[in-house]
Design a protein around this motif. Structure first.
Motif, PDB file in Angstrom:
ATOM      1  N   ARG A   1       0.850  -1.187   0.000  1.00 38.27           N
ATOM      2  CA  ARG A   1       0.000   0.000   0.000  1.00 38.27           C
ATOM      3  C   ARG A   1       0.886   1.237   0.000  1.00 38.27           C
TER       4      ARG A   1
ATOM      5  N   THR B   1      -4.222   7.553 -10.784  1.00 41.07           N
ATOM      6  CA  THR B   1      -4.633   6.146 -10.740  1.00 41.07           C
ATOM      7  C   THR B   1      -4.941   5.758  -9.302  1.00 41.07           C
ATOM      8  N   ALA B   2      -6.054   5.098  -9.130  1.00 43.21           N
ATOM      9  CA  ALA B   2      -6.445   4.668  -7.791  1.00 43.21           C
ATOM     10  C   ALA B   2      -5.869   3.297  -7.467  1.00 43.21           C
ATOM     11  N   VAL B   3      -5.758   2.444  -8.489  1.00 45.33           N
ATOM     12  CA  VAL B   3      -5.232   1.095  -8.290  1.00 45.33           C
ATOM     13  C   VAL B   3      -4.189   0.833  -9.358  1.00 45.33           C
TER      14      VAL B   3
ATOM     15  N   LEU C   1      -1.658   8.030  -2.082  1.00 45.24           N
ATOM     16  CA  LEU C   1      -2.141   8.482  -3.384  1.00 45.24           C
ATOM     17  C   LEU C   1      -1.152   9.474  -3.979  1.00 45.24           C
TER      18      LEU C   1
END
Length: 112
Positions: free
Chosen positions: A80, A88-90, A83
């Motif tokens: 993890r 891009t979130a993922v 941000l």
């Protein structure tokens, strides 16, 4: 046919009473038999709905049980990060995915 069952049952009862002469067919007997059949018909009509509800509850409990007993995510295999400004979130790099945890060959391989 299902909705005709009260009529069919009462007809069979009255024909049986007439053939075997087990009870006199006067107004009080007919009224009593029809009232009894009417009282008994409502629970009989509810039986299919109750069976459907029990099946739905069983399926829901099975799904909840499978969900609650499912393996947790392995934290050491997930990275993890905060941000970034990239939008891009993922971000998946060389991801291997499988529906069944016991399979040796993943369903999806090298997903980027």
């Amino acid at each position: 046919l299902y909705w005709m069952s009260p009529t069919i049952v009462s007809s069979v009862i009255f024909v049986g009473c007439a053939l075997w002469k087990s009870a006199p067919l006067n107004a009080s007997t007919i009224f009593t038999v029809l009232a009894t059949l009417r009282v008994m018909s409502e629970p009989v009509r509810i039986i299919p709905e109750a069976i459907a509800a029990v099946i739905q509850v069983s399926v829901s409990f099975d799904r909840l049980n499978n969900f609650l007993l499912d393996d947790e995510l392995k934290i050491d295999e997930i990275e993890r990060s905060g941000l970034e400004k990239s939008g891009t979130a993922v971000d998946i790099q060389a991801g291997n995915f499988s529906w069944d945890p016991e399979t040796k060959i993943p369903t999806l391989q090298n997903i980027n």
